[in-house]
Design an enzyme around this catalytic site. Sequence first.
Site, short mmCIF file in Angstrom:
data_model
loop_
_atom_site.label_atom_id
_atom_site.label_comp_id
_atom_site.label_asym_id
_atom_site.label_seq_id
_atom_site.Cartn_x
_atom_site.Cartn_y
_atom_site.Cartn_z
N PHE A 81 0.83 -1.20 0.00
CA PHE A 81 0.00 0.00 0.00
C PHE A 81 0.87 1.25 0.00
O PHE A 81 1.89 1.31 0.69
CB PHE A 81 -0.87 0.07 1.26
CG PHE A 81 -1.76 -1.11 1.50
CD1 PHE A 81 -3.06 -1.13 1.03
CD2 PHE A 81 -1.30 -2.19 2.24
CE1 PHE A 81 -3.89 -2.21 1.28
CE2 PHE A 81 -2.12 -3.27 2.50
CZ PHE A 81 -3.42 -3.29 2.01
N ASP A 82 0.42 2.27 -0.72
CA ASP A 82 0.91 3.62 -0.50
C ASP A 82 0.30 4.11 0.80
O ASP A 82 -0.69 3.55 1.31
CB ASP A 82 0.49 4.49 -1.68
CG ASP A 82 0.92 5.94 -1.51
OD1 ASP A 82 2.00 6.19 -0.95
OD2 ASP A 82 0.16 6.83 -1.94
N GLY A 83 0.86 5.19 1.35
CA GLY A 83 0.35 5.73 2.61
C GLY A 83 -0.69 6.80 2.41
O GLY A 83 -1.90 6.56 2.46
N PHE B 164 -1.32 -0.72 -4.26
CA PHE B 164 -2.34 0.32 -4.39
C PHE B 164 -1.73 1.69 -4.16
O PHE B 164 -1.05 1.92 -3.14
CB PHE B 164 -3.47 0.09 -3.37
CG PHE B 164 -4.17 -1.23 -3.54
CD1 PHE B 164 -5.06 -1.44 -4.59
CD2 PHE B 164 -3.94 -2.26 -2.64
CE1 PHE B 164 -5.72 -2.66 -4.73
CE2 PHE B 164 -4.59 -3.48 -2.78
CZ PHE B 164 -5.48 -3.67 -3.83
#
Length: 305
Positions: free
Chosen positions: A165-167, A277
């Site tokens: 995941f992106d943050g 994502f």
Amino acid sequence: MPVRDRDAGGHTLVVAISSRALFDLGESHDLFERDGVDAFARYQIERENDLLAPGIAFPLVQKLLNLNRASPEAPHVEVILLSRNSADTGLRIFNAIEHYGLAISRAAFTRGAPTFPYVHAFGADLFLSANPDSVGQALKAGIAAATILPSKAPQRQYEQLRIAFDGDAVLFGDESERVSEEGGIDAFHRHETERVLEPLSGGPFRGFLDALHRLQEAFPSEASPIRTALVTARSAPAHKRVILTLRDWGVRIDEALFLGGRPKGPFLEAFGADIFFDDSATNVESARQHVATGHVPRSAHRDVP
């Protein structure tokens, strides 16, 4: 964004996926866009017994469903098929599901109509689609959703299900990212340092991360079939607020990569992500050269309460 309430079957991880993300339907979709529903239906029925090739998200779905075999006592994982085929023309899709041994039994066929209204009805934690409009509608409804992009499979394969995941604007809200866009990197670092003890707000994938964490807890940590990673452009000192936020949420992230703006693709390949994502067009372009990638458009979820 608040975490969406779960129903009585709250321990089920539910993933809704479009038929175009699960199987290679590029040729028939082009026909649908060009000549309409009737031509598409004739095409599918004529090729009913021709096997469909796996699509971009097929390996991810296989690993998700295999989690049910890993531990019968673990929270159940269910994959729901959503398709703009009719039930009649969708027989080709179910033939492929049966051929590949995918344990998918629930589906919605809409004969050309949008599928996103059924995402919420099925209680999905995640919606994956090749249709950006459907993804946008799902995000506005508070459901984690991403547009599956044409991508390369990672060279490094693991038996584990690996999700990255992106943050900001994915796991977390986009407030900090807006500060960076409007004031630059120095303003961003000041903002994060001043608010280091204030947990970040939840983004569109907060609920999905919670659901994954509950599933991970069903397995011994040293033998978990699921591994997660945060892959963010942040770097020190902005890393500290992220770590404290995840601690405050009580969720587990197995790996955290603070890249300070480096291209994410090579790091995702090293991690062996089954899917990644991100909201940034630049980042997803880098990522999809290495791993399956889902785009989470910010404009769709920015105003979700």
